[in-house]
Design a protein around this motif. Structure first.
Motif, PDB file in Angstrom:
ATOM      1  N   ALA A  42       6.461  46.448 -77.779  1.00 49.36           N
ATOM      2  CA  ALA A  42       5.449  45.516 -77.293  1.00 49.36           C
ATOM      3  C   ALA A  42       5.800  45.009 -75.894  1.00 49.36           C
ATOM      4  N   GLU A  43       4.767  44.625 -75.145  1.00 52.76           N
ATOM      5  CA  GLU A  43       4.965  44.112 -73.795  1.00 52.76           C
ATOM      6  C   GLU A  43       5.658  42.753 -73.827  1.00 52.76           C
ATOM      7  N   SER A  44       6.374  42.447 -72.764  1.00 45.16           N
ATOM      8  CA  SER A  44       6.986  41.136 -72.603  1.00 45.16           C
ATOM      9  C   SER A  44       6.262  40.382 -71.498  1.00 45.16           C
ATOM     10  N   CYS A  45       6.501  39.055 -71.440  1.00 43.46           N
ATOM     11  CA  CYS A  45       5.914  38.256 -70.360  1.00 43.46           C
ATOM     12  C   CYS A  45       6.430  38.696 -69.002  1.00 43.46           C
ATOM     13  N   GLU A  46       7.662  39.170 -68.960  1.00 40.80           N
ATOM     14  CA  GLU A  46       8.230  39.652 -67.704  1.00 40.80           C
ATOM     15  C   GLU A  46       7.457  40.847 -67.180  1.00 40.80           C
ATOM     16  N   GLN A  47       6.958  41.683 -68.112  1.00 43.43           N
ATOM     17  CA  GLN A  47       6.203  42.870 -67.725  1.00 43.43           C
ATOM     18  C   GLN A  47       4.734  42.567 -67.475  1.00 43.43           C
ATOM     19  N   ALA A  48       4.140  41.743 -68.358  1.00 45.88           N
ATOM     20  CA  ALA A  48       2.691  41.544 -68.329  1.00 45.88           C
ATOM     21  C   ALA A  48       2.266  40.236 -67.680  1.00 45.88           C
ATOM     22  N   GLY A  49       3.187  39.269 -67.557  1.00 49.61           N
ATOM     23  CA  GLY A  49       2.847  37.973 -66.996  1.00 49.61           C
ATOM     24  C   GLY A  49       2.327  37.007 -68.048  1.00 49.61           C
ATOM     25  N   VAL A  50       2.349  35.736 -67.730  1.00 49.89           N
ATOM     26  CA  VAL A  50       1.801  34.709 -68.615  1.00 49.89           C
ATOM     27  C   VAL A  50       1.530  33.462 -67.790  1.00 49.89           C
ATOM     28  N   SER A  54      13.015  31.760 -62.570  1.00 52.48           N
ATOM     29  CA  SER A  54      11.684  32.242 -62.943  1.00 52.48           C
ATOM     30  C   SER A  54      11.159  31.592 -64.222  1.00 52.48           C
ATOM     31  N   ASN A  55      12.031  30.934 -64.979  1.00 49.02           N
ATOM     32  CA  ASN A  55      11.595  30.252 -66.207  1.00 49.02           C
ATOM     33  C   ASN A  55      10.812  28.973 -65.906  1.00 49.02           C
ATOM     34  N   LEU A  56      11.094  28.340 -64.785  1.00 46.92           N
ATOM     35  CA  LEU A  56      10.633  26.974 -64.562  1.00 46.92           C
ATOM     36  C   LEU A  56       9.132  26.866 -64.342  1.00 46.92           C
ATOM     37  N   GLN A  57       8.464  27.975 -64.132  1.00 51.07           N
ATOM     38  CA  GLN A  57       6.999  27.971 -63.999  1.00 51.07           C
ATOM     39  C   GLN A  57       6.331  27.517 -65.293  1.00 51.07           C
ATOM     40  N   ARG A  58       7.016  27.655 -66.428  1.00 48.49           N
ATOM     41  CA  ARG A  58       6.391  27.351 -67.721  1.00 48.49           C
ATOM     42  C   ARG A  58       7.325  26.665 -68.709  1.00 48.49           C
ATOM     43  N   GLN A  59       8.632  26.731 -68.506  1.00 47.17           N
ATOM     44  CA  GLN A  59       9.587  26.197 -69.478  1.00 47.17           C
ATOM     45  C   GLN A  59       9.992  24.790 -69.051  1.00 47.17           C
ATOM     46  N   ILE A  60       9.123  23.837 -69.366  1.00 44.51           N
ATOM     47  CA  ILE A  60       9.175  22.516 -68.754  1.00 44.51           C
ATOM     48  C   ILE A  60      10.272  21.613 -69.308  1.00 44.51           C
ATOM     49  N   VAL A  61      10.982  22.025 -70.320  1.00 45.23           N
ATOM     50  CA  VAL A  61      12.091  21.217 -70.816  1.00 45.23           C
ATOM     51  C   VAL A  61      13.337  21.370 -69.929  1.00 45.23           C
ATOM     52  N   ALA A  77       2.682  32.531 -80.191  1.00 42.14           N
ATOM     53  CA  ALA A  77       2.944  33.597 -79.225  1.00 42.14           C
ATOM     54  C   ALA A  77       1.948  33.463 -78.079  1.00 42.14           C
ATOM     55  N   ALA A  78       2.353  33.925 -76.894  1.00 42.81           N
ATOM     56  CA  ALA A  78       1.471  33.890 -75.733  1.00 42.81           C
ATOM     57  C   ALA A  78       1.882  34.967 -74.751  1.00 42.81           C
ATOM     58  N   ILE A  79       0.900  35.616 -74.154  1.00 43.84           N
ATOM     59  CA  ILE A  79       1.144  36.595 -73.102  1.00 43.84           C
ATOM     60  C   ILE A  79      -0.136  36.718 -72.270  1.00 43.84           C
ATOM     61  N   ARG A  80       0.020  36.963 -70.979  1.00 45.01           N
ATOM     62  CA  ARG A  80      -1.123  37.015 -70.049  1.00 45.01           C
ATOM     63  C   ARG A  80      -1.971  35.741 -70.194  1.00 45.01           C
TER      64      ARG A  80
END
Length: 241
Positions: A177-185, A61-68, A145-148
């Motif tokens: 606080a919300e996480s990306c897993e909960q709120a999406g990004v 699930s990381n690979l959608q955004r963790q391009i390294v 920081a980034a979320i949603r």
């Protein structure tokens, strides 16, 4: 000269600025979405030494955004996975891999040896721990920081007269606080903020940074807003230093 010619030709960088980048030691805390983009651009820019800190392992699930990272490294520690990619990009950059979650002791030791720390973490307790370490050692901090669909960016230089720290802006530890897993990004959003963290780090190292400004980004409208942030005289972190 050929490798860095496109940035050395810039008046604000030049050979002297490139030398400063080559002499610099930068730590990236968190090799997720933000850290992926930031670390790639810092290695590409010729930072002399990069310390990569992350205790997590690569998941699908990381690979959608963790391009390294990539599919072949699923299950591998993120700092070690990132080090392989960065080493392939620029073998001249010395890379230190720290396969652990960033705690107060480790962060303080790292801040004492680094020129800049990048906060690419994904939770408030870690962000506040990074801030405490940077304040105690007077080490420059580039926070992202980034979320949603929302992102934020801030450059902090503890020890300067009137300079704020992260706790001047965000009080408490934020554990709820919300996480990306909960709120999406959105993937490109973290890439945008991470790339800007690398940009601000290069500016810091070459004497061009503007600190104490909170930038926020709305990816839906592509709008930026910014606020100049003063030091809080009641801040429980930086006012003790």
């Amino acid at each position: 000269m050929s490798r860095y010619s496109r940035q050395e030709i810039l008046t604000e960088i030049g050979p002297h600025g490139q030398g400063m980048l080559g002499d610099a030691h930068v730590a990236v805390i968190g090799l997720g979405g933000l850290g992926s983009a930031a670390a790639l651009y810092l290695a590409g820019a010729g930072i002399g030494q990069l310390s990569l800190v992350d205790g997590d392992r690569v998941e699908l699930s990381n690979l959608q955004r963790q391009i390294v990272h990539n599919e072949a490294r699923i299950g591998e520690n993120k700092a070690r996975s990132a080090a392989q990619q960065l080493g392939a990009l620029n073998s001249s950059t010395q890379i230190e891999v720290i396969e652990q979650r960033a705690d107060d002791a480790a962060l303080s030791a790292l801040a004492s040896t680094c020129d800049v720390l990048l906060d690419c973490s994904d939770n408030f307790p870690t962000r506040h721990a990074i801030n405490r370490a940077c304040v105690s050692q007077r080490t420059a901090l580039v926070s992202g920081a980034a979320i949603r669909w929302e992102g934020q960016l801030m450059v902090l230089q503890p020890g300067r007269a009137g300079a704020p720290c992260y706790a001047c802006v965000f009080r408490g530890d934020g554990e709820a606080a919300e996480s990306c897993e909960q709120a999406g990004v959105l993937g490109p959003l973290v890439g945008t903020i991470g790339s800007l963290q690398a940009l601000e780090t290069i500016k810091l190292l070459t004497g061009q940074a503007t600190s104490g400004v909170l930038h926020t980004f709305d990816a839906r409208t592509t709008n930026w807003r910014k606020w100049t942030v003063p030091a809080d005289p009641a801040c429980p972190v930086c006012q003790n230093h």
